[in-house]
Design an enzyme around this catalytic site. Structure first.
Site, PDB file in Angstrom:
ATOM      1  N   HIS A   1       0.832  -1.206   0.000  1.00  0.00           N
ATOM      2  CA  HIS A   1       0.000   0.000   0.000  1.00  0.00           C
ATOM      3  C   HIS A   1       0.860   1.248   0.000  1.00  0.00           C
ATOM      4  O   HIS A   1       1.982   1.267   0.494  1.00  0.00           O
ATOM      5  CB  HIS A   1      -0.964   0.014   1.198  1.00  0.00           C
ATOM      6  N   CYS A   2       0.324   2.286  -0.602  1.00  0.00           N
ATOM      7  CA  CYS A   2       0.876   3.634  -0.475  1.00  0.00           C
ATOM      8  C   CYS A   2      -0.227   4.441   0.174  1.00  0.00           C
ATOM      9  O   CYS A   2      -0.647   4.138   1.284  1.00  0.00           O
ATOM     10  CB  CYS A   2       1.340   4.173  -1.823  1.00  0.00           C
ATOM     11  N   SER A   3      -0.743   5.449  -0.503  1.00  0.00           N
ATOM     12  CA  SER A   3      -1.899   6.169   0.021  1.00  0.00           C
ATOM     13  C   SER A   3      -3.165   5.710  -0.694  1.00  0.00           C
ATOM     14  O   SER A   3      -4.109   5.245  -0.080  1.00  0.00           O
ATOM     15  CB  SER A   3      -1.720   7.680  -0.140  1.00  0.00           C
TER      16      SER A   3
END
Length: 377
Positions: free
Chosen positions: A280-282
């Site tokens: 995940h990132c944002s």
């Protein structure tokens, strides 16, 4: 395979550098091809049925970054998921210190989330927080903003919201995942990109799960590696979780160093994996998609070369289109797409150089072995 992809394939006897030299405009041409192949599918609202349901509205960090129905991760719905204090609107989050003092806080399910559903997805989607206070409650559902990628090898998801942290850990447990790759900081440019879902010391409780901090290692400009013990209070079982956070990747940008990023990838690969790698990132599309594209091709190259001592063919546009058909917007920008090529090229060269050194060393060792015993005066 769609014949139109053939033009972009890098053959085993070629290289990415040759590909760039022979096709100076290949980045723009290939990325435009990817957009053409995927943009219509991302606009079909019927593909996002669960993500667009009112009860799931506040579970989306961004109103225009949603998972396809057919590839979304589903979490189980249990009768006692929300029973922790006879209050079905709250989530228990507690901080337990070594003195066994329990400091609980409750988060209203309807207090945090997206302010509304606008466009489903656009290729120019900004990774900016669309969140708001929200005044609509949610009900229990199997929905989480997460997608299976590469036939379940990876799960790409948004950075957890406060009201989805319990769902996040539930997904980790149910998918038997032991590796989490985090490609964002909690806050960037004064905007929240990911709510903190782990303890820095001691332990915290998230619904029916306790996450216990074990240790961490920091390598400046590359990563923070954390180890947790995840306990499921319903069956009293525990698992080890490895959390890798890449700390220097700017939103919408690319890492400054391909070498540093590949070191990060090697740290991730050092741990034996169970279940899908959760990335995940944002928003879970740009940086996450870039990581998955690089990691999957580098892994394929290394495995193929180890077994057959020759390089496999590479078709990055085909891979990215396949990824975007599993989660919209994967590898979000042209710069991220270019970075994929640069990192893959460096990783391939590293494998080839190691093999050359190995062969030279083997040749030297054979030539250094005396054919007869030592001579004596």
């Amino acid at each position: 395979m769609d014949e139109s992809f053939d033009a972009f394939e890098i053959k085993p006897n070629s290289s990415i550098i040759e590909h760039f030299n022979n096709h100076p405009t290949c980045i723009d041409k290939e990325f435009n091809f990817i957009l053409q192949k995927t943009e219509l599918r991302a606009l079909e609202t019927d593909k996002f049925r669960s993500a667009l349901e009112a009860k799931n509205k506040l579970k989306n960090r961004y109103s225009n970054v949603l998972p396809f129905e057919e590839t979304r991760v589903k979490i189980n719905i249990d009768d006692d998921d929300d029973d922790e204090d006879d209050n079905e609107d709250d989530i228990i989050v507690s901080n337990n210190n070594n003195n066994n003092n329990n400091n609980e806080k409750r988060i209203k399910r309807n207090s945090i989330g997206s302010s509304g559903q606008s466009d489903v997805m656009s290729n120019s989607s900004d990774e900016e927080d669309h969140g708001g206070s929200g005044d609509e409650g949610t009900t229990l559902s199997d929905y989480i903003n997460a997608s299976f990628i590469n036939n379940g090898t990876y799960i790409c998801t948004q950075g957890p919201l406060l009201n989805t942290i319990v769902d996040f850990w539930k997904m980790i447990w149910e998918q038997n995942s032991n590796i989490i790759v985090m490609l964002t900081r909690e806050e960037e440019n004064f905007k929240t990109k990911c709510d903190k879902y782990w303890p820095d010391k001691d332990e915290e409780r998230y619904g029916n799960f306790i996450v216990k901090f074990d240790n961490n290692i920091t390598i400046p400009d590359i990563l923070i590696r954390r180890e947790f013990t995840l306990e499921n209070l319903k069956d009293n079982k525990t698992r080890k979780i490895y959390h890798f956070q890449y700390t220097t990747w700017p939103d919408h940008g690319t890492p400054v160093s391909t070498t540093g990023f590949l070191k990060f990838v090697s740290f991730v690969d050092h741990e034996k994996r169970s279940g899908p790698i959760v990335v995940h990132c944002s928003a879970g599309i740009g940086r996450s998609g870039t990581f998955v594209a690089i990691h999957s091709i580098v892994a394929k190259f290394a495995k193929h070369y180890d077994e057959k001592k020759q390089a496999p063919s590479i078709n990055l546009p085909k891979l990215v289109v396949e990824m975007r058909n599993e989660r919209p917007g994967m590898v979000q920008t042209r710069d991220q797409y270019r970075f994929c090529y640069l990192a893959i090229s460096e990783a391939m060269n590293t494998v080839l150089k190691k093999e050359q050194k190995k062969r030279k060393g083997l040749s030297y060792s054979y030539s250094s072995i005396p054919l007869t015993g030592p001579e004596h005066d």
